[in-house]
Structures are given as structure tokens and as C-alpha cells.
Motif scaffolding. Sequence first.
Motif, short mmCIF file in Angstrom:
data_model
loop_
_atom_site.label_atom_id
_atom_site.label_comp_id
_atom_site.label_asym_id
_atom_site.label_seq_id
_atom_site.Cartn_x
_atom_site.Cartn_y
_atom_site.Cartn_z
N UNK A 142 -13.40 1.55 10.35
CA UNK A 142 -14.17 0.47 9.70
C UNK A 142 -13.30 -0.25 8.66
N UNK A 143 -12.04 0.20 8.50
CA UNK A 143 -11.12 -0.42 7.55
C UNK A 143 -10.44 -1.66 8.12
N UNK A 144 -10.18 -1.62 9.44
CA UNK A 144 -9.29 -2.60 10.05
C UNK A 144 -10.02 -3.83 10.55
N UNK A 145 -9.36 -4.98 10.37
CA UNK A 145 -9.88 -6.25 10.88
C UNK A 145 -8.86 -6.89 11.81
N UNK A 146 -7.59 -6.94 11.36
CA UNK A 146 -6.54 -7.61 12.14
C UNK A 146 -5.54 -6.65 12.76
N UNK A 147 -5.40 -5.45 12.22
CA UNK A 147 -4.40 -4.50 12.71
C UNK A 147 -5.00 -3.56 13.76
N UNK A 148 -4.16 -3.03 14.66
CA UNK A 148 -4.69 -2.16 15.71
C UNK A 148 -4.96 -0.72 15.26
N UNK A 149 -4.20 -0.24 14.27
CA UNK A 149 -4.34 1.16 13.88
C UNK A 149 -3.82 1.39 12.47
N UNK A 150 -4.26 2.48 11.85
CA UNK A 150 -3.75 2.92 10.55
C UNK A 150 -3.90 4.43 10.45
N UNK A 151 -3.17 5.01 9.50
CA UNK A 151 -3.23 6.46 9.29
C UNK A 151 -3.98 6.75 8.00
N UNK A 152 -4.82 7.77 8.04
CA UNK A 152 -5.65 8.15 6.90
C UNK A 152 -5.51 9.65 6.68
N UNK A 153 -5.35 10.06 5.39
CA UNK A 153 -5.30 11.49 5.09
C UNK A 153 -6.67 11.94 4.59
N UNK A 154 -6.86 13.25 4.52
CA UNK A 154 -8.13 13.79 4.07
C UNK A 154 -8.42 13.45 2.62
N UNK A 155 -9.68 13.51 2.25
CA UNK A 155 -10.12 13.14 0.90
C UNK A 155 -9.36 13.93 -0.17
N UNK A 156 -9.09 15.19 0.10
CA UNK A 156 -8.45 16.04 -0.89
C UNK A 156 -7.00 16.37 -0.56
N UNK A 157 -6.45 15.69 0.44
CA UNK A 157 -5.05 15.91 0.81
C UNK A 157 -4.13 15.04 -0.03
N UNK A 158 -2.87 15.41 -0.04
CA UNK A 158 -1.86 14.60 -0.73
C UNK A 158 -1.65 13.29 0.03
N UNK A 159 -1.56 12.20 -0.72
CA UNK A 159 -1.34 10.91 -0.07
C UNK A 159 0.03 10.86 0.57
#
Length: 639
Positions: free
Chosen positions: A539-556
Motif C-alpha cells: 500500500x506504500x507504492x504508487x510508481x515503483x514496482x517493489x520495495x523492501x520492508x523490515x519488521x516493526x522491531x527489526x533494525x533498519x
Amino acid sequence: MIVEAHKETLEFKAEVSQVLDLVIRSLYSNKEIFLRELVSNASDAAEKLRFEALSDDGLYEGDTELRIRVEMDKDAGTLTISDNGIGLGRVEVMETIGSIASSGTRRFIESMSGDQAKDSKLIGQFGVGFYSAYIVADKVTLISRRAGVAAEHGVRWESDGRGSYTLETVEKATRGTDVILHLKEEEKEFLDSWRLRSIIGKFSDHIALPVEMRKEFYGEEAEKKKDEPPEYEQVNRGTALWMRNKSEVTEEEYHDFYKHVSHDFEPPLAYAHNRVEGTNEYTALLYLPKKAPWDLWDRDQKHGVKLYVKRVFIMDEADKLMPHYLRFVKGVVDSDDLPLNVSREILQHNRKIDTIRQANTKRVLGLLETMATEDAEKYGAFWDEFGRVIKEGPAEDFANKERLAGLMRFASTHRDDDAQRESLDAYIERMKDGQDKIYYITADSAPAARHSPHLEVFRKKGVEVLLLSDRVDEWLVSHLTEYKEKHFQSVTKGDLDLGELADKEEKEAKEKAAAEHGTLLERLKTALGERIEAVRPSTRLVDSPACLVVGEHDMSANLARVLKAVGQNAPESKPTLEVNLDHPLVKRLESESDEARFADLGLILFDQAQLAEGGQLDDPAAFVGRLNSLMMKMMMAGG
């Protein structure tokens, strides 16, 4: 006693020779500065003797009256600045004169801009003020003996500043240092008594020990006195400026004193002068510099204000009187009731020191708050120099966390440039109806943060995001988790929760998409294997095909890269791949029946997502190979 001669000729270090060359070519626009620098050095030597004599009063050698003398010899063409301070031994002379501040000298050279007016302001900041003697002298002789050693252990240093210097063992009856300037022919104006007294009054009036010159007699009185020992008189005020009433001190005097304690050539950005009375009595004169010192990030370099007790110098860089994140603050603290024999260890555990530290902190923060409110442009200039240091504050100073957060400035999507000018208060005022979080993104650089695909839905909805690209920002957000009851939320962590900002239809569409495209998501998870934790619709993306997301409590991912860059191992955490199911590339990928080609395309998508957020590929060659293969097939299909 006959002194055994021990004379040698040594070469300056390369960096020192470069500085000397610049000075000899009259780098300074104001030649008078040399006298301020040499008198200031003499004052420091006296203060060091006072401190060391607290534990060994034999260093005074029966002479407790500390002073500086300025003498001229018109016939010889010399000007001498003498002190009876701590003095120097042979090795100390080699270390502090022959190779003075070698690391600072190197940075001085690196900082040169080619503008003489600007470059002249750097010398004092880099600890090489002694070299200013060569502005007016074509040769400098230094004769010194350290307090507490025998007279035959004096040392004589001499150089014309052109690549080498001589060191010689000499006999010196008194402790301390004599700096003898052999003036250039065109600089003989500095052999005029009135001129010297004027300079001392201008630059050294505040020094808290007497600066003396010979009394001058005229006519018959001069004839009577010619065979008598010289008489000296004090030519500076010689009172501690910080002990005077504020109403009695001019702004020019405040600025001159700042230049004395900081060795800066520019006036301070702001200052605060306070006298505290009661159970804990002390005076504090604190300054904010305009420019960050070159060693601000040097962990081995001590920082702090000068500590005095009843006008007696105790410590040059009393770091316990100011929190580490305010280490750029210069000035003096003079206490009336700390014990004179206070040691460094006692200083660390003294309750009165804690009280002074807390009050100093509040005073500096108050000074910054006033500046931020009354002069945003001036505060912006301060933030550009010291903002990264202030960001260390919330981790160190929990009691002032909220005040520090109010002082912070950030870049954000509200502005088109990367200047850090947005406050958290301004961010909260601009928050959308229904927004209950402060959104931010961390990245390696300002452009990487601003162009991250994670921001696409926020731009679409007009929601402001803070762009954090300083290395210290990861440390900051781990300790500053909320401000004025608004929690900070990374846009790159966890399943995106926009709260009331999210449309109900969008949420339902995502759930429906996950069900309809379950086969695609499973195929991608299989193709990427252990590289990822899961694959899900975005639900983040509008123009890009993909992105990477880490867990809420994981290190960025950005923090992991920072730790890796400094040689630390970051905890392993697998990212989740989010895909934009409406993107043409993802739709084409879903229709791919060749599993080998599907896997290659999936890996390209994954690698592109890593690159988009500033990451480094584990196997760049494999990525290039897959990309080239895909391009070749496209070209063949087109042909």
C-alpha cells in the motif's frame, strides 16, 4: 655551573613547514594578532603551573607572583614576551614547537581555501598560534626551563621558519619561557611602547594575571634612573572578566575574551554570563561558537570549559561541567566553594559539579531556544554547524529530551531542498486531520531519502515525512520515540498503518489483491528463497514496482549499513518484499510461464529494491549478468 653543550639542528615536519610558509607570507590581515597569541600562550603556561603546584608547591621555586613581561630592545631590534609559568623541557619543545599540533596542522592545510582573509582565521583554531610570531619576525628564539628542574636543564630553540630549527641545552636561572622576536625591518613599529600598550589593552586586558612593561621616565628623572634596576608596571587590567558585573563589560570585551579562551578569530555566535548565589555559588560565562572546531568528532580529544576555584585555575577542559553533546561550548566556570585540592576523580563524583552541570545545560538550551525563536536565520546557521551534535542529546540527557527535541531541525518533504530547517512543532501544526504519528525515513544521503519509493503513498496523500540522512539519526530515533504525545513512525518498517488517513476501500482492495494474486506471491517467495521473510502486496507504492520492508522491531536497513561501515556486525533480519500489483512490470512478471526466467526477473526486482534504498548488492556481477541477459532477449525479440 658550566653547562655541557648539546646542540642539534632538526627539520620541521612537512605540514609545519607549509604553515610557516603561509605565515611568513603575511597570512594575517591584522598583524597585531601575534601579540595576543603569545601573551595568551604565556597566560596558559602560568595557569598550568598553578594547577600542578596544587600538589607540589615546590614548583614555584619561592616565586609565587606569576606575571607576563613584554620588553623591547630598539638597538637589537627585538621584542621579548616572558613568563614565569610552567616552562618547557627539551622534549616538550620538540613536541610542541618543532611539530606543534601535527594533526591539527595537517587539517589546517586541508581547510585552506586560498582566501587569505578567511584562512587567517584558522590558525588559532588549529592550535598553531605560536607561528603567528613569524608575521612580524624573520627569526624567533625561545629560551625555556621547566619548573622544578635544575638551572642547567634550560633549552634554547631558534629558527628562521624556513624548514629547520636548532635546539641547544643552556643554563636558565629562572623557570618559564622567553620568546624573543627578531623583528623584520618593516615591522619595527612594534618597538614603540605606546603601540604595544595599546595592543595589550585591546586584546589582553582580561587576562587574570599582570602583563607588565618597563616604566618609562623622562628628563631628569630618566637620568637619575638610568643606572638603577628597571621598574615594571602592569599595563592590563588583570582582573577576571567573568567576575565583573555584566553592566561593566562591553560586548567588545566579551568577544575578546572569547577569542582568548577559544583561540578563535571570529566573535562568538552568542554568550551567557551569570552569577549564581546560595548554597552553591559560582559564576559561569559560556559562549556558542559560530563554527564547529576541527576536532569536534575526535573521540580522543577532550572538550569542555575552563574550571576555576576562587579565581585559581584548576582544569583546562572540565568535561564534567557540560554534557558531551554540548562539547562545543566554550567559556569559564568559577566556583567559590569547591575544595582547592579537588582532583579529577573527585570532580567526577562531586554533587556540586552535578548541580553546576545541570544549570549550565539549562542555560545553554535557553540561549538556543531564544535564538531559535527570535532569529531563525541565525539559528539555522548554528544548526548547520552543530545540529548533528545536538542530536546526540536525547540518548545522553533524558531529563532534557523534550527541550532538545524542540530545538531540532530536519529536512522534510514539506520543502524542495535538503536544508534542515523544519521543527517538530511546525510538523505537528501541519499534520493532516486524523494523523497521529510523526513519519520519518532514514537513509544514507538526503537524495536517497527524498527519492525513496517508500514515500510514494505519502506524497499521494499529502502527508509530510521527515528525511533523516545524518549517521547520528539512527541513534536519535532509537531514543527519541515521541514528542508531545506524537509517536515517531518509520515509513520503512512493518506493515504500513496510516490509521484514519487510510481509505477503507484501500484496505479492502489490498486484502482482495492478496487473495487474487496469491500464486504470484508464492512464486516470488520460492524464487527469492532465504533472501526474504515474505512477499505481500504494497500500500506504500504508487510508481515503483517493489520495495523492501523490515519488521516493526527489526533494525533498519540503513542502520545495518552504518554498523557494517564501522566494522560492527549487524543482527541478521530478513526483509519483506512488497510489490505494487498495479505496476506493468509486476503484471508482466505474473504472466511469465518460464520458471527460470521468472526467477531471474524476480531477482532483478529484488536487487532493484535494494538499490533504490541505498543498499549494496551481495553479488553485483550476477545482477549485471541477469540484466544484460534480459536486455539481449528484448533486443532479439525486437529484431
